[in-house]
Design a protein around this motif. Structure first.
Motif, PDB file in Angstrom:
ATOM      1  N   GLU A 196       0.883  -1.321   0.098  1.00  0.00           N
ATOM      2  CA  GLU A 196       0.144   0.043  -0.085  1.00  0.00           C
ATOM      3  C   GLU A 196       0.959   1.390  -0.120  1.00  0.00           C
ATOM      4  N   GLY A 197       2.079   1.215   0.492  1.00  0.00           N
ATOM      5  CA  GLY A 197       3.145   2.303   0.460  1.00  0.00           C
ATOM      6  C   GLY A 197       3.550   2.653  -0.655  1.00  0.00           C
ATOM      7  N   VAL A 198       3.817   1.965  -1.646  1.00  0.00           N
ATOM      8  CA  VAL A 198       4.277   1.986  -3.189  1.00  0.00           C
ATOM      9  C   VAL A 198       3.203   2.787  -3.674  1.00  0.00           C
ATOM     10  N   THR A 199       3.490   4.368  -3.458  1.00  0.00           N
ATOM     11  CA  THR A 199       2.646   5.327  -4.224  1.00  0.00           C
ATOM     12  C   THR A 199       3.568   5.858  -5.217  1.00  0.00           C
ATOM     13  N   PHE A 200       3.015   6.784  -6.037  1.00  0.00           N
ATOM     14  CA  PHE A 200       3.769   7.627  -6.884  1.00  0.00           C
ATOM     15  C   PHE A 200       4.741   8.654  -6.210  1.00  0.00           C
TER      16      PHE A 200
END
Length: 355
Positions: A196-200
């Motif tokens: 979930e922490g893999v964001t742009f």
């Protein structure tokens, strides 16, 4: 990593390097004592407990038949400025503030609240010295996350605590050796939360921090390879679309800022491509990995004793060994100081490159 500016003088001795003692019940004090006795920590001092460090010196003393040539003097200091005047192969210790008075009673090889309290106190004081510019860098000996939690610390590890001490600026964890450097988008969280922490924003910030830090070390145009999240980097969306929606656009945004970032590449091959070996010059200077184990397993496989943990984005240099408290070895005097020595040497190189 943004070291504070400081005036330099041709006649001034180099600033000493601060070492936080680590968990008093683990191997941290012993590997510091071993490394110091070997002459591998010139210009260093410990922020810790004098009694604990003297015990570590005794536990690692091999001055008898077939052992080392001398015992290790542990000298209490009142200021880092005293280090330059001390003879070599002595261990200067700055007694940390706020240590539990019965710390020496905490049993070796076990999780203990007192050790967690002491470890956090040592980190805070050592970090303050590095941030004030009276220490060239901070090298942290291993701590135990359960002991920190037992002490009521709200931070799960060094990285999060140091980030809070630095005012909450974005930081990233890098694990490095002479062959491979990996920087993590997410660190000490459950795998589901890591995904979930893999964001742009997180991926782009990680690329920026890696780029800026490498330039501070003297790499003019660092080559950054970015790993995908899914098998085969998603295979065009067949195995997940995070590469198409998030990671690829973040790489493109970094490129638009003039950063030499490429990817996302398949996670099962990017580390081999980046590895610098005698017969294989690596394609990348740094690999950005999406989560903890993805980035750390390749570096640790090359040898835990060679790995160094570096926190990027702090206003001072911080490194640490690539291992934990090793409770099973605590008190034996047999723990290997190689990774601590590597962390100290890397701190020295990074400090020299940042001047």
């Amino acid at each position: 990593m943004n070291p504070p500016s400081r005036a330099s003088s041709a006649t001034s001795p180099p600033l000493p390097v601060a070492l936080s003692m680590g968990d008093a019940c683990g191997i941290g004090p012993e590997i510091i004592a071993q490394a110091c006795r070997a002459g591998a920590l010139p210009g260093a001092f410990v922020v810790g407990d004098v009694a604990v460090m003297r015990r570590a010196a005794r536990l690692t003393d091999r001055s008898g038949p077939g052992g080392c040539a001398h015992a290790l003097p542990v000298i209490q200091i009142d200021s880092p400025a005293e280090v330059a005047a001390l003879p070599p192969r002595t261990l200067p210790v700055l007694q940390a503030d706020g240590l539990p008075p019965d710390l020496l009673e905490a049993p070796l090889g076990q999780v203990d609240r007192r050790a967690g309290l002491a470890a956090a106190a040592c980190i805070r004081q050592a970090a303050a010295l590095a941030r004030r510019g009276v220490a060239a860098a901070l090298v942290t000996a291993p701590i135990h996350k359960e002991a920190l939690a037992a002490a009521g610390e709200p931070y799960p590890g060094h990285t999060e605590l140091l980030q809070a001490l630095a005012g909450g600026a974005p930081v990233r964890m890098m694990l490095a050796n002479d062959e491979l450097k990996t920087v993590l988008v997410t660190i000490h969280v459950a795998l589901r939360r890591a995904i979930e922490g893999v964001t742009f924003d997180n991926v782009l910030a990680t690329i920026r921090i890696a780029h800026h830090s490498a330039r501070q070390w003297g790499v003019e145009r660092p080559r950054i390879g970015v790993a995908g999240l899914n098998p085969h980097a998603g295979e065009g969306g067949l195995f997940g679309d995070e590469e198409l929606r998030i990671i690829g656009p973040a790489v493109a945004a970094a490129q638009a800022e003039g950063i030499d970032a490429r990817g996302p590449f398949a996670p099962d091959t990017i580390f081999m491509r980046a590895r610098h070996a005698a017969d294989h010059p690596g394609e990348f200077d740094i690999v950005v990995a999406m989560y903890h184990d993805q980035g750390l397993i390749p570096v640790k496989y090359l040898g835990v004793e060679r790995g160094v943990n570096v926190t990027l984005g702090l206003p001072f240099i911080r490194t640490s060994p690539d291992h934990g408290t090793a409770f099973d070895l605590a008190g034996t005097g047999r723990a290997d100081p190689a990774s601590l020595i590597a962390a100290f040497e890397m701190a020295h190189r990074l400090a020299a490159g940042a001047r």
